[in-house]
Enzyme design. Structure first.
Site, short mmCIF file in Angstrom:
data_model
loop_
_atom_site.label_atom_id
_atom_site.label_comp_id
_atom_site.label_asym_id
_atom_site.label_seq_id
_atom_site.Cartn_x
_atom_site.Cartn_y
_atom_site.Cartn_z
N HIS A 131 -12.86 3.16 3.16
CA HIS A 131 -12.88 2.71 1.86
C HIS A 131 -13.73 2.03 1.16
CE1 HIS A 131 -9.46 4.58 0.24
NE2 HIS A 131 -8.54 4.42 0.94
N HIS B 29 0.55 3.96 -3.47
CA HIS B 29 0.66 5.67 -3.30
C HIS B 29 1.83 6.12 -3.45
CE1 HIS B 29 -3.29 5.80 -1.79
NE2 HIS B 29 -3.18 5.03 -1.34
N HIS C 258 0.60 -1.23 -0.16
CA HIS C 258 0.08 0.09 0.11
C HIS C 258 0.69 1.70 -0.19
CE1 HIS C 258 -2.88 2.80 2.11
NE2 HIS C 258 -3.91 2.62 1.08
N HIS D 17 -11.86 11.42 -0.13
CA HIS D 17 -11.46 10.62 1.10
C HIS D 17 -9.82 11.06 1.71
CE1 HIS D 17 -7.47 8.37 0.11
NE2 HIS D 17 -7.83 7.43 0.80
N HIS E 31 -9.17 10.40 5.90
CA HIS E 31 -7.85 9.53 6.02
C HIS E 31 -8.01 10.71 7.72
CE1 HIS E 31 -6.34 5.94 4.86
NE2 HIS E 31 -6.69 6.26 3.29
N HIS F 292 -8.00 -0.22 -4.86
CA HIS F 292 -8.99 -0.60 -3.30
C HIS F 292 -10.22 -1.50 -2.87
CE1 HIS F 292 -6.38 2.93 -3.08
NE2 HIS F 292 -6.12 2.78 -1.91
N GLU G 213 -10.72 11.40 -4.98
CA GLU G 213 -9.95 10.69 -3.86
C GLU G 213 -8.77 11.76 -2.59
OE1 GLU G 213 -5.67 9.94 -5.62
OE2 GLU G 213 -4.59 9.12 -3.79
CU1 CUO Z 1 -4.43 3.84 -0.41
CU2 CUO Z 1 -7.22 5.91 1.42
O1 CUO Z 1 -5.87 4.43 0.97
O2 CUO Z 1 -6.26 5.77 0.04
#
Ligand code: CUO
Length: 670
Positions: free
Chosen positions: A390, A195, A191, A350, A354, A217, A334
């Site tokens: 998610h 990113h 992960h 998104h 977080h 995701h 996102e």
């Molecule tokens: Cu991978 Cu929210 O963690 O996009």
């Protein structure tokens, strides 16, 4: 008393000095090490060239989901990007080392290595060895240190930290039963790397970046839900009500990037609150989250988004040119502030999700606590709340996909080729796959100093016995035919032990492999190893691998192909159940002539885990929408008959469905 969210953006930090904030809050600024504002040493030219990078305190958490941290990352990456080659980079990073936040430092180096062609020989070892503290509780590291202090100075045997199955919790809470999955080192490393390759707002756009954000995701959520089903747990519920407490807490027990500072913990039943972290210059209202979601839903149901000029931008997947709707929607969701069709209007759902969750235990810095693990790319999957957030994100994507036209028979059918038989083989046994536990060794003493002694970190992880797919395919055409083979896995029964219909099973299908074969006329036998999967990575590179990789050696080849991104091979299969659990494999052949994407250029590096990670310097190598054919609702009719289950797709000769069993041995494999 609430700290008000500043309006109008701009010099946010400056504004606070004039704010009428309670003195108790105001005096904290500059006191805690975590709120040191950027004060570059005036005579340090290197520091001055780093822009806002030094503003993230050393030893504290770095979050790519925070706009201020992304800005700092951009500044540091820009600085490293100016270097002229490997040696220059080495010298420059040596000068910067120790002057910026540790996680940011590793992020920026990795970022630059991935993007500079002349650095293609440079590789970094796995995150597990760089930051062991992200993978093993502080207590275990302290114990190893104690052992070393008491050790006979002449002893050369390494100290071993076994990180077993207890992970971060007890079995009192149902969510703890999945700790082995969420806290797996491989999926967290994957992960982080994903990113790193597809960052928002870093001045880089990559082919189908938004669509891949959705797909990668979505596949994580599908796999997590399947794992839950293996354990008899219900599927994850989306976090769509921010105004009620979050039932499950999370206590990471880890320290941040070897600094000794603790990640924040969240108690059970924590109520999310507006984010008011003036120490970071970050503010989000829950009301904004609700408004953004509602605007995204409006766009999905109206079939268009509104750009900054007020013009309509249609969102559809069946376009022959330009961006697919899923791409446009994803960049707004996102969100990527540079690529969003209208960032001020659709917001930052998104990323901000977080942030709110990462600071829910201390939303206004009243306790001077660090963020929780869900704020960091390399640790966020550890926390159960990641999956709830998610699921909310995926729910919006699925809402959009539901509005798309189902695939027609001509889009699904490939005349002339027929799968006669397909299944899996392991040793002499067909159609039974085995899972169990395994261990992997990493050196913890490269990232952490244990008085120069060797300390081995040995995490236990889920694993499976390798297997092979076998397919008997008839090519009735007169000439050879190149086809794409698509293989998916899903449980056969739902939580009520009933066979799933197409709609229920659709979002659980997990990609297992995708590859091209050239079918000669007549009978063909295709065999493929599970180790070659299109979603998985090679094993992580350790410091030792890198030391051993000389010119022309196999390890150098591995280092060349390895980019860190890719689902871990050991997590390819869900756990299954001790008594055996029924799964289905779905095979489909499509016309490679229609799937192929022209990618001029020589050898592609980082071609592992390509379905989840794409390829370095190349376009995503499959023209179909990601997740095809399960990304859309079922075709209403195939060959004149209605479709109710996935098996109905197998009426087409180029598709095949096959039952298998996955048995969890509950013991060490090998
Ligand atoms: Cu991978 Cu929210 O963690 O996009």
């Amino acid at each position: 008393e609430d700290i008000q969210k500043p309006r109008g953006g701009g010099s946010v930090l400056f504004k606070f000095e004039n704010d009428e904030t309670p003195p108790s809050v105001a005096t904290r600024v500059g006191v805690s090490p975590s709120v040191n504002l950027p004060v570059p040493e005036r005579n340090d030219a290197t520091l001055q060239a780093l822009g806002t990078a030094p503003s993230i305190p050393k030893g504290s958490a770095f979050s790519f989901f925070l706009a201020s941290h992304r800005r700092a990352a951009k500044d540091l990456c820009d600085f490293f990007m100016k270097t002229s080659g490997a040696e220059d980079l080495r010298q420059v990073t040596a000068r910067v080392h120790g002057k910026v936040n540790e996680t940011l430092f590793i992020y920026a180096i990795s970022f630059v290595i991935l993007r500079r062609k002349e650095l293609r020989s440079v590789r970094l070892p796995t995150m597990v060895e760089v930051f062991p503290s992200r993978f093993v509780p502080q207590e275990a590291l302290a114990k190893a240190q104690l052992e070393i202090n008491r050790m006979d100075p002449n002893q050369t045997e390494p100290v071993i930290i076994d990180h077993g199955l207890e992970f971060s919790g007890t079995y009192l809470k149902p969510e703890h039963r999945l700790s082995y999955w969420r806290e797996d080192y491989g999926i967290n490393v994957h992960h982080w790397h994903w990113h790193l390759i597809y960052p928002p707002a870093m001045g880089f756009d990559r082919d189908r970046k938004g669509e891949l954000f959705y797909y990668m995701h979505q596949q994580i959520i599908a796999r997590y839900d399947i794992e839950r089903l293996c354990l008899g747990l219900p599927r994850v519920e989306k976090l769509d009500n921010w105004r009620i407490p979050i039932e499950d807490g999370y206590f990471p027990k880890l320290t941040i990037s070897n600094s000794g500072r603790q990640w924040g913990s969240r108690q059970d039943n924590t109520l999310p609150k507006d984010l008011r972290r003036r120490d970071l210059g970050e503010f989000v209202d829950i009301t904004d989250m609700e408004i953004w979601r509602s605007r995204l839903l409006d766009a999905i149901h109206q079939g268009f988004m509104i750009d900054r000029n007020g013009d309509k931008v249609r969102i559809r997947d069946d376009v022959t040119s330009g961006k697919r709707g899923i791409e446009i929607l994803s960049e707004a969701l996102e969100a990527d502030a540079e690529l969003s069709v209208n960032f001020p209007y659709y917001g930052d759902l998104h990323n901000r999700g977080h942030d709110i969750l990462a600071f829910s235990h201390d939303p206004d810095n009243a306790h001077k606590e660090e963020m929780g693990v869900v704020g960091d790319l390399g640790t966020s999957l550890r926390d159960p709340v990641f999956f709830r957030l998610h699921k909310l994100v995926d729910d919006l994507f699925q809402e959009y996909k539901e509005t798309q036209q189902p695939y027609t028979e001509s889009e699904l059918f490939l005349p002339g080729v027929r799968i006669e038989q397909a299944g899996v083989v392991r040793g002499n046994e067909a159609d039974v796959l085995l899972t169990g536990w395994n261990k992997r060794e990493f050196e913890a003493s490269r990232g952490l100093d244990f008085n120069g002694k060797s300390v081995i970190l040995r995490p236990t992880h889920l694993d499976h016995k390798p297997f092979e797919y076998h397919m008997q395919i008839n090519n009735d055409l007169r000439e050879a035919k190149e086809v794409t083979v698509r293989i998916f896995l899903a449980p056969k029964l739902n939580g009520q032990e009933k066979e799933m219909d197409f709609i229920e099973q659709r979002i659980l299908w997990s990609e297992m492999d995708k590859f091209t074969v050239n079918l000669k006329p007549g009978k063909n036998h295709v065999a493929r190893s599970s180790k070659e999967s299109s979603i998985t990575n090679l094993e992580e590179l350790t410091f030792k691998d890198l030391e051993n990789s000389g010119p022309g050696s196999t390890s150098e080849q591995v280092a060349f192909n390895f980019c860190g991104c890719g689902w871990p091979q050991h997590m390819l299969l869900p756990r299954g159940r001790p008594e055996g659990m029924a799964f289905q494999l779905f095979f489909m052949l499509t016309d490679y002539a229609k799937d192929k994407v022209s990618n001029p250029g020589g050898v592609r590096r980082c071609a592992n885990g390509v379905s989840f990670c794409g390829m370095q310097d190349a376009k995503y190598p499959d023209a179909r929408p990601m997740g095809f054919p399960f990304d859309r609702p079922p075709a209403p009719l195939l060959q004149g008959l209605p479709v109710s289950t996935t098996a109905d797709y197998a009426r087409l000769g180029n598709a095949f469905i096959h039952d298998i069993t996955i048995r969890f041995l509950g013991e060490k494999l090998n």
